[in-house]
Scaffold this active site. Structure first.
Site, PDB file in Angstrom:
ATOM      1  N   GLU A  81     -11.445  76.999  33.191  1.00 52.52           N
ATOM      2  CA  GLU A  81     -11.740  75.700  33.795  1.00 52.52           C
ATOM      3  C   GLU A  81     -13.247  75.566  33.924  1.00 52.52           C
ATOM      4  O   GLU A  81     -13.776  74.467  34.047  1.00 52.52           O
ATOM      5  CB  GLU A  81     -11.076  75.652  35.195  1.00 52.52           C
ATOM      6  CG  GLU A  81     -11.208  74.336  35.945  1.00 52.52           C
ATOM      7  CD  GLU A  81     -12.438  74.263  36.865  1.00 52.52           C
ATOM      8  OE1 GLU A  81     -12.622  73.229  37.509  1.00 52.52           O
ATOM      9  OE2 GLU A  81     -13.221  75.220  36.948  1.00 52.52           O
ATOM     10  N   CYS A 113      -5.810  75.757  35.204  1.00 56.52           N
ATOM     11  CA  CYS A 113      -5.441  77.183  35.306  1.00 56.52           C
ATOM     12  C   CYS A 113      -4.489  77.628  34.194  1.00 56.52           C
ATOM     13  O   CYS A 113      -4.082  78.788  34.161  1.00 56.52           O
ATOM     14  CB  CYS A 113      -4.795  77.465  36.663  1.00 56.52           C
ATOM     15  SG  CYS A 113      -5.719  76.797  38.033  1.00 56.52           S
ATOM     16  N   HIS A 243       1.628  82.054  38.975  1.00 57.35           N
ATOM     17  CA  HIS A 243       0.231  81.645  39.185  1.00 57.35           C
ATOM     18  C   HIS A 243      -0.003  81.636  40.696  1.00 57.35           C
ATOM     19  O   HIS A 243       0.798  81.064  41.449  1.00 57.35           O
ATOM     20  CB  HIS A 243      -0.006  80.254  38.587  1.00 57.35           C
ATOM     21  CG  HIS A 243      -1.311  79.649  39.030  1.00 57.35           C
ATOM     22  ND1 HIS A 243      -2.520  80.307  38.882  1.00 57.35           N
ATOM     23  CD2 HIS A 243      -1.608  78.462  39.640  1.00 57.35           C
ATOM     24  CE1 HIS A 243      -3.492  79.548  39.364  1.00 57.35           C
ATOM     25  NE2 HIS A 243      -2.969  78.431  39.836  1.00 57.35           N
TER      26      HIS A 243
HETATM   27  N1  CAA Z   1      -1.285  80.885  61.720  1.00 55.90           N
HETATM   28  C1  CAA Z   1      -0.452  81.022  60.658  1.00 55.90           C
HETATM   29  N2  CAA Z   1      -0.256  80.042  59.728  1.00 55.90           N
HETATM   30  C2  CAA Z   1      -0.945  78.889  59.876  1.00 55.90           C
HETATM   31  C3  CAA Z   1      -1.815  78.678  60.960  1.00 55.90           C
HETATM   32  C4  CAA Z   1      -1.974  79.728  61.914  1.00 55.90           C
HETATM   33  N3  CAA Z   1      -2.785  79.611  62.965  1.00 55.90           N
HETATM   34  N4  CAA Z   1      -2.337  77.445  60.830  1.00 55.90           N
HETATM   35  C5  CAA Z   1      -1.818  76.884  59.717  1.00 55.90           C
HETATM   36  N5  CAA Z   1      -0.980  77.764  59.138  1.00 55.90           N
HETATM   37  C6  CAA Z   1      -0.212  77.612  57.897  1.00 55.90           C
HETATM   38  C7  CAA Z   1       0.404  76.239  57.723  1.00 55.90           C
HETATM   39  O1  CAA Z   1       1.625  76.122  58.417  1.00 55.90           O
HETATM   40  C8  CAA Z   1       0.554  76.191  56.220  1.00 55.90           C
HETATM   41  O2  CAA Z   1       1.674  76.984  55.846  1.00 55.90           O
HETATM   42  P1  CAA Z   1       2.905  76.293  55.045  1.00 55.90           P
HETATM   43  O3  CAA Z   1       2.306  75.642  53.815  1.00 55.90           O
HETATM   44  O4  CAA Z   1       3.799  77.430  54.721  1.00 55.90           O
HETATM   45  O5  CAA Z   1       3.473  75.292  55.966  1.00 55.90           O
HETATM   46  C9  CAA Z   1      -0.656  76.964  55.700  1.00 55.90           C
HETATM   47  O6  CAA Z   1      -1.141  77.711  56.816  1.00 55.90           O
HETATM   48  C10 CAA Z   1      -1.793  76.061  55.211  1.00 55.90           C
HETATM   49  O7  CAA Z   1      -2.119  75.150  56.185  1.00 55.90           O
HETATM   50  P2  CAA Z   1      -2.159  73.572  55.882  1.00 55.90           P
HETATM   51  O8  CAA Z   1      -0.899  73.109  55.274  1.00 55.90           O
HETATM   52  O9  CAA Z   1      -2.645  72.897  57.108  1.00 55.90           O
HETATM   53  O10 CAA Z   1      -3.171  73.504  54.681  1.00 55.90           O
HETATM   54  P3  CAA Z   1      -4.593  72.899  54.484  1.00 55.90           P
HETATM   55  O11 CAA Z   1      -4.517  71.443  54.701  1.00 55.90           O
HETATM   56  O12 CAA Z   1      -5.611  73.661  55.212  1.00 55.90           O
HETATM   57  O13 CAA Z   1      -4.791  73.171  52.910  1.00 55.90           O
HETATM   58  C11 CAA Z   1      -4.404  73.949  50.727  1.00 55.90           C
HETATM   59  C12 CAA Z   1      -4.195  74.233  52.223  1.00 55.90           C
HETATM   60  C13 CAA Z   1      -3.709  72.648  50.355  1.00 55.90           C
HETATM   61  C14 CAA Z   1      -3.823  75.080  49.918  1.00 55.90           C
HETATM   62  C15 CAA Z   1      -5.935  73.833  50.478  1.00 55.90           C
HETATM   63  O14 CAA Z   1      -6.528  75.076  50.720  1.00 55.90           O
HETATM   64  C16 CAA Z   1      -6.277  73.370  49.076  1.00 55.90           C
HETATM   65  O15 CAA Z   1      -6.382  72.175  48.824  1.00 55.90           O
HETATM   66  N6  CAA Z   1      -6.491  74.331  48.133  1.00 55.90           N
HETATM   67  C17 CAA Z   1      -6.844  74.013  46.733  1.00 55.90           C
HETATM   68  C18 CAA Z   1      -5.679  73.430  45.948  1.00 55.90           C
HETATM   69  C19 CAA Z   1      -4.615  74.462  45.600  1.00 55.90           C
HETATM   70  O16 CAA Z   1      -4.818  75.652  45.637  1.00 55.90           O
HETATM   71  N7  CAA Z   1      -3.444  73.949  45.215  1.00 55.90           N
HETATM   72  C20 CAA Z   1      -2.361  74.814  44.793  1.00 55.90           C
HETATM   73  C21 CAA Z   1      -1.480  74.173  43.762  1.00 55.90           C
HETATM   74  S1  CAA Z   1      -2.480  73.576  42.403  1.00 55.90           S
HETATM   75  C22 CAA Z   1      -2.759  74.946  41.442  1.00 55.90           C
HETATM   76  O17 CAA Z   1      -2.098  75.949  41.562  1.00 55.90           O
HETATM   77  C23 CAA Z   1      -3.854  74.902  40.447  1.00 55.90           C
HETATM   78  C24 CAA Z   1      -5.038  75.625  41.041  1.00 55.90           C
HETATM   79  O18 CAA Z   1      -5.151  76.848  40.948  1.00 55.90           O
HETATM   80  C25 CAA Z   1      -6.024  74.837  41.760  1.00 55.90           C
END
Ligand code: CAA
Length: 420
Positions: A81, A113, A243
């Site tokens: 990428e 990816c 992945h």
């Molecule tokens: N203790 C334990 N767990 C906690 C917590 C705490 N105090 N606070 C939050 N969590 C958990 C949440 O419950 C959530 O778990 P679940 O999904 O199992 O419910 C997890 O932590 C993440 O929290 P949020 O849902 O609030 O997530 P966020 O809004 O902070 O964002 C993300 C998480 C979407 C992965 C973000 O980091 C992101 O955008 N990352 C980049 C995109 C990505 O990786 N996408 C993956 C699919 S795309 C792909 O695979 C291609 C690629 O490589 C990019």
């Protein structure tokens, strides 16, 4: 003809940070990063470690450790990428660094990816055609996942490269070349316009797109390989690799796959969901330490998990099938299977990713932020210079900056630039 993986090697930046320290700096509960997202550490590149450096070093390590003659490589594909040029492929620099023969096809594949997995399927088909005549294919996945300071994606950054040697004399795994499952759909879940160093990402939507692509690719694979019955996935694979943009994503993927396989939805707190989580601990989680300690390396994330598997498989796994799922945003995906070969035992006796990671150095969050900022400034203008000594960086292959609009690398102190 049996086609599979003959050798594998990886490279990561010299520095890393602790996710707990990052969480404290961002005033987030550390368990969100370590449990909710599932990451322990994150690789941090300096400006002297670009995607060419990581790919070149992974390739050099593979050739050296396995005593591979560079002339035996007929095909070099780099999946990334993180391109370094709108025109010239990363593979062209890597071809020079590895000293490969001119009688070699060399190109780069971009599909977020998914690029390296697309490269592997091309390599397999080339070898199956019989036209390689005993020569081999080298596929390298290389990326720097960069979302930026204080973004939601920040804890899912990382950097690294994995080199995979594909041949008709595999020693690690043999691919199932009869059955395949793939999927494509135009979605805007993650993309990076030409003018941007960071991607635009709709995080929660990207998770949905990943799971939808998994369903599409697995369903196609299942139709051809397993038939229409229930619970077939469960019986077939002893290990399941996905992945891993972040470790927790693989748990979501595994549960989804079991739901598709069992043709039911696992309700919250149900015994079925609990059983699926236990199954994840058995067939997926044991192979995710390397991912948890490096972070997302986009094209190579699935193959970090494969390295972990090849070092940690149980003896009864020999000759049994494992599954591999690759997802690239945008989106494209592939589900395939392979069988573990008995000769993999010799390989694992000689390798330790844990030893390789032990050579890294932990840095503070302010130092990580300096690296992030400096990498953000690189390559925006000609004459940008990066000096490895400023970063206390000691590695054989480094990027030194641009001169006369050409990228300059140094290998063992010898400058690689124009080859006229
Ligand atoms: N203790 C334990 N767990 C906690 C917590 C705490 N105090 N606070 C939050 N969590 C958990 C949440 O419950 C959530 O778990 P679940 O999904 O199992 O419910 C997890 O932590 C993440 O929290 P949020 O849902 O609030 O997530 P966020 O809004 O902070 O964002 C993300 C998480 C979407 C992965 C973000 O980091 C992101 O955008 N990352 C980049 C995109 C990505 O990786 N996408 C993956 C699919 S795309 C792909 O695979 C291609 C690629 O490589 C990019």
């Amino acid at each position: 003809m049996i086609i599979g993986l003959e050798a594998i090697a990886f490279d990561v930046p010299r520095f890393f940070i602790s996710m707990t320290e990052l969480a404290h700096a961002r005033q987030v509960d550390p368990e969100k990063f370590t449990v909710g997202i599932g990451q322990r550490e994150m690789a941090v590149p300096t400006p002297c470690e670009d995607s060419v450096v990581l790919a070149g070093q992974a390739g050099l390590t593979l050739l050296k450790e396995h005593n591979i003659d560079p002339a035996s490589i007929a095909l070099l594909i780099v999946g990334s990428e993180t391109g370094v040029d709108h025109s010239k492929p990363i593979s062209s620099y890597v071809h020079k660094i590895l000293g490969l023969s001119h009688a070699c096809r060399s190109f780069e594949v971009k599909h977020a990816c998914y690029g390296a997995m697309a490269g592997i399927t091309m390599a397999v088909n080339y070898l199956l055609s019989g036209r390689a005549k005993g020569r081999k294919a080298l596929v390298i996945a290389t990326d720097i996942a960069r979302y930026g300071k204080e973004t939601l994606g920040e804890p899912t950054q990382g950097a690294g490269a994995v080199a995979l040697l594909i041949s008709d004399c595999p020693r690690l795994i043999a691919f199932d070349t009869q059955h395949e499952g793939f999927y494509a759909k135009h979605v805007m879940d993650f993309w990076r316009p030409l003018y941007s160093k960071e991607p635009y990402v709709n995080g929660q939507y990207s998770i949905q797109c990943y799971l939808q692509a998994l369903e599409g690719a697995y369903s196609l694979y299942k139709q051809s390989a397993l038939g229409s019955g229930r619970d077939l996935f469960n019986q077939r694979f002893h290990a399941c690799l996905y992945h891993a943009p972040f470790v927790k994503m693989t748990q979501k993927a595994h549960i989804k796959l079991l739901e598709i396989d069992q043709q039911t939805i696992f309700e919250k707190d149900s015994p079925l969901l609990e059983a699926a989580k236990q199954d994840f601990k058995k067939r997926v989680a044991p192979y995710l330490e390397l991912n948890a300690r490096v972070g997302n390396i986009y094209t190579g994330s699935l193959f970090l998990s494969l390295i972990n598997y090849l070092e940690d498989f149980k003896p009864e796994a020999i000759n049994r099938p494992l599954s591999l799922f690759s997802y690239g945003s945008g989106c494209g995906a592939e589900f395939m299977s392979a069988a573990l070969l008995s000769s993999a035992q010799e390989w694992r006796n000689r390798h330790s990713f844990r030893k390789q990671l032990a050579q890294r150095e932990q840095i503070s969050i302010p130092d990580y932020e300096k690296c992030l900022e400096a990498c953000g400034r690189m390559d925006l203008i000609d004459q940008s210079v990066c000096d490895p000594s400023l970063w206390n960086l000691d590695r054989p292959l480094v990027y030194l900056g641009n001169k006369e609009h050409k990228r300059i690398y140094s290998l063992e102190g010898v400058v690689i630039n124009d080859t006229r």
